[in-house]
Design a protein around this motif. Sequence first.
Motif, PDB file in Angstrom:
ATOM      1  N   GLU A  36       0.861  -1.187   0.000  1.00  0.00           N
ATOM      2  CA  GLU A  36       0.000   0.000   0.000  1.00  0.00           C
ATOM      3  C   GLU A  36       0.891   1.229   0.000  1.00  0.00           C
ATOM      4  O   GLU A  36       0.455   2.319   0.317  1.00  0.00           O
ATOM      5  N   SER A  49      -3.411  -2.869   5.077  1.00  0.00           N
ATOM      6  CA  SER A  49      -4.866  -2.773   4.944  1.00  0.00           C
ATOM      7  C   SER A  49      -5.333  -4.173   4.548  1.00  0.00           C
ATOM      8  O   SER A  49      -4.527  -4.989   4.123  1.00  0.00           O
ATOM      9  N   GLN A  96      -6.622  -5.038   1.954  1.00  0.00           N
ATOM     10  CA  GLN A  96      -6.922  -4.898   0.537  1.00  0.00           C
ATOM     11  C   GLN A  96      -7.140  -6.213  -0.218  1.00  0.00           C
ATOM     12  O   GLN A  96      -8.198  -6.442  -0.782  1.00  0.00           O
ATOM     13  N   LYS A 124     -10.036  -8.433   1.060  1.00  0.00           N
ATOM     14  CA  LYS A 124     -11.407  -8.027   0.737  1.00  0.00           C
ATOM     15  C   LYS A 124     -11.694  -8.299  -0.731  1.00  0.00           C
ATOM     16  O   LYS A 124     -12.819  -8.650  -1.090  1.00  0.00           O
ATOM     17  N   ARG A 141       1.295   0.523   9.417  1.00  0.00           N
ATOM     18  CA  ARG A 141       2.222   1.025   8.392  1.00  0.00           C
ATOM     19  C   ARG A 141       3.455   1.564   9.102  1.00  0.00           C
ATOM     20  O   ARG A 141       3.342   2.466   9.932  1.00  0.00           O
ATOM     21  N   GLN A 199      -9.324   1.607  10.281  1.00  0.00           N
ATOM     22  CA  GLN A 199     -10.049   2.037   9.088  1.00  0.00           C
ATOM     23  C   GLN A 199     -11.413   1.379   9.049  1.00  0.00           C
ATOM     24  O   GLN A 199     -11.566   0.244   9.467  1.00  0.00           O
ATOM     25  N   HIS A 240      -2.352   5.032  -6.049  1.00  0.00           N
ATOM     26  CA  HIS A 240      -3.222   4.507  -4.980  1.00  0.00           C
ATOM     27  C   HIS A 240      -2.648   3.172  -4.489  1.00  0.00           C
ATOM     28  O   HIS A 240      -1.991   3.124  -3.476  1.00  0.00           O
ATOM     29  N   HIS A 241      -2.909   2.107  -5.191  1.00  0.00           N
ATOM     30  CA  HIS A 241      -2.188   0.853  -4.974  1.00  0.00           C
ATOM     31  C   HIS A 241      -2.268   0.060  -6.267  1.00  0.00           C
ATOM     32  O   HIS A 241      -3.053   0.395  -7.148  1.00  0.00           O
ATOM     33  N   SER A 291      -9.303   6.590   0.974  1.00  0.00           N
ATOM     34  CA  SER A 291      -9.208   6.394  -0.462  1.00  0.00           C
ATOM     35  C   SER A 291      -9.890   5.099  -0.853  1.00  0.00           C
ATOM     36  O   SER A 291     -10.081   4.209  -0.038  1.00  0.00           O
ATOM     37  N   GLY A 292     -10.149   5.014  -2.130  1.00  0.00           N
ATOM     38  CA  GLY A 292     -10.693   3.772  -2.655  1.00  0.00           C
ATOM     39  C   GLY A 292     -10.548   3.768  -4.156  1.00  0.00           C
ATOM     40  O   GLY A 292     -10.029   4.708  -4.747  1.00  0.00           O
ATOM     41  N   ARG A 312     -11.445  -1.784  -8.773  1.00  0.00           N
ATOM     42  CA  ARG A 312     -10.254  -2.639  -8.870  1.00  0.00           C
ATOM     43  C   ARG A 312     -10.143  -3.270 -10.253  1.00  0.00           C
ATOM     44  O   ARG A 312     -11.115  -3.350 -10.996  1.00  0.00           O
ATOM     45  N   GLY A 363     -14.140  -0.502  -3.886  1.00  0.00           N
ATOM     46  CA  GLY A 363     -14.416  -0.212  -2.481  1.00  0.00           C
ATOM     47  C   GLY A 363     -13.697   1.012  -1.983  1.00  0.00           C
ATOM     48  O   GLY A 363     -13.240   1.851  -2.777  1.00  0.00           O
ATOM     49  N   PHE A 364     -13.567   1.054  -0.684  1.00  0.00           N
ATOM     50  CA  PHE A 364     -13.089   2.268  -0.053  1.00  0.00           C
ATOM     51  C   PHE A 364     -12.646   1.955   1.367  1.00  0.00           C
ATOM     52  O   PHE A 364     -13.062   0.949   1.946  1.00  0.00           O
ATOM     53  N   ALA A 365     -11.797   2.811   1.912  1.00  0.00           N
ATOM     54  CA  ALA A 365     -11.478   2.710   3.334  1.00  0.00           C
ATOM     55  C   ALA A 365     -11.235   4.107   3.873  1.00  0.00           C
ATOM     56  O   ALA A 365     -10.577   4.913   3.208  1.00  0.00           O
TER      57      ALA A 365
HETATM   58  N1  ASP Z   1      -6.749  -0.360   0.851  1.00  0.00           N
HETATM   59  C1  ASP Z   1      -6.905   1.051   0.601  1.00  0.00           C
HETATM   60  C2  ASP Z   1      -6.249   1.859   1.703  1.00  0.00           C
HETATM   61  O1  ASP Z   1      -6.003   1.354   2.781  1.00  0.00           O
HETATM   62  C3  ASP Z   1      -8.328   1.474   0.526  1.00  0.00           C
HETATM   63  C4  ASP Z   1      -9.047   0.908  -0.618  1.00  0.00           C
HETATM   64  O2  ASP Z   1      -8.563   1.009  -1.750  1.00  0.00           O
HETATM   65  O3  ASP Z   1     -10.150   0.402  -0.402  1.00  0.00           O
HETATM   66  O4  ASP Z   1      -6.015   3.029   1.519  1.00  0.00           O
END
Ligand code: ASP
Length: 596
Positions: free
Chosen positions: A172, A194, A196, A199, A218, A232, A441-442, A476-477, A480, A521-523
């Motif tokens: 992340e 996370s 990530q 989920k 982190r 989160q 983002h990731h 952020s989210g 995917r 999604g989102f967190a």
């Molecule tokens: N895993 C991401 C984060 O921790 C959030 C996401 O993309 O749902 O920022």
Amino acid sequence: MTYRTDHATDLDSTRIGDTVSVAGWVSRRRDHGGVAFIDVRDASGIVQVVADPASIPVVEDLRMEYCVSITGAVRERPEGTVNEELATGEIEIHADEVVVLSPSKTLPFMLDDRTEIEERTRLRYRYLDLRRPRMAENLRARSRVTATIRRTLDGMGFLEVETPTLIRSTPEGARDMLVPSRLRQGDFYALPQSPQLFKQLLMIGGVERYFQIARCYRDEDFRSDRQLEFTQLDLEGSFWTQAEVLDTVETVLKTAATEIRGGEMTEPFLRVTWQEAMDRFGSDKPDIRFGMEIVVLDDVFADTEFGVFSGALTSGGTVRGINAGPRELSRAQADVLVERAKELGAKGLVWMQVTDDGSLRSSVAKFLSYDEKTGLVSRLEAEPGHVLLIAADRWQTVSAVLGGLRLDLGRPQGHDDLAFLWVTDFPMFEVEDDGSRTFSHHPFTSPALIEDMVADPDTALSQAYDAVLNGVELGSGSIRIHDPAVQRQVFEVLGIDAETAERRFGWFLDALDYGTPPHGGFAFGIDRLAMVLQGEESIRDVIPFPKTQTGVDPMTEAPAEVDDTQLTELGIRLRPEVIAARAEDTETGEVSRGDV
Ligand code: ASP
């Protein structure tokens, strides 16, 4: 015996004549006319007790924060002694019996909210700090936030699922916290940055709507607003479009805000693209509680002879400014602004002030034509007394500089108003200082258009979005990637070769091969949300047991050494230079190890 029949704030004038027991702490004690007036505080609040030491000798012993149980009759307070500020201000308890449940040593600091206490001391005695009304209220509010979130998502058909915290690392963008394995010496678990990938696996597993109040880890160097571990609200859904994700998260955030702040939030959150956020506010997490927006001045200075502006424009840069409103601007104050602009990356900053007669006071005014000056004044809607700040450079630099100055000059103190916003359409990648490319983002975020990513990764957009509250990035989210071929392509653009991708993420790429639904999604950070809703400036004030800025818990003194036998079991031996540095630190009483 019964410790308590009632909480402090259950007692009011309807209870006059009842015999009750309350239990809590002595938060204040005054002696007056031979009797003691004791404020007893419990989790609900405060009630006043009147006790006569002549008939109850133990009253003489009561000191601050003694833990007590007191039984007596509820009486109306004598006229003139009613305390309007207290929920229980009309009554008092006349004690028949006082039991000391546990005494307290002399306190290291006063527990009222008025005393400023050094944070380290507060954290050293956090259990006392948590008795302070403000901290107790923060804990309660936070609990209401999470309860509301659970209720809301449950009502929307979400499933609460726990994902593991001893995992294989998920990138992340931060460093992993590692846990050595005893059963497989030499191997390590990572604590999740996370949930990530889990989920996403739940989506492949057919869950469709998932959430979790998830602890994330982190290992970052500390910045003021960060902790090594944080919480989160993590959620994910299948067959979801971006608009549906945003609507759901918006509902959750609104119900949480309403729970704490009251009122109803009916206005939809403002939505801006990343580009627009950068252009208007010079930030990807803009504070929109105030104006002072950035204005493009390229056309005003298109033919300028002023070298700083023309130089920026001919080399592909831009000239932009903000109207910082009416304010004093002495030479010294202007110098401070110029220094600050340099800190933010500028080579310089042009400042001007509109004088009473409408002309411009500035060291550069003489280089500007009449048309440029009037153009500037009208574009920035400037009036006498207004201060104008102008930067000319590359777009990124101008945005960072004016965005930073805008915050310094305009940002309201505290969080009286709430201004939520969505920032969408983030770039897919970022270029690091060393020139390498990384994800913004990731690496599991879907590009907006694959063709764009293939044509030019560095200008390609992604389907990533952020939620921002009062200039604080809440979370952020993204939508995917659900196609394994695209996922492989993204790894490739990130410079992760096929072999490495297979080694690190083969298990995940395999999963994508089995009918993966489109998902997203989102967190968002519960700590940050609770902080803003509670009007706090530090997330440490809404976390019961936070670490200091150097990652230390002053109470337990974590992190700490472990027994040699524990290390042996794990197959770990400290490096000689670490042992030497530790020994030296023990002697000097300082910590020089690590790179914090
Ligand atoms: N895993 C991401 C984060 O921790 C959030 C996401 O993309 O749902 O920022």
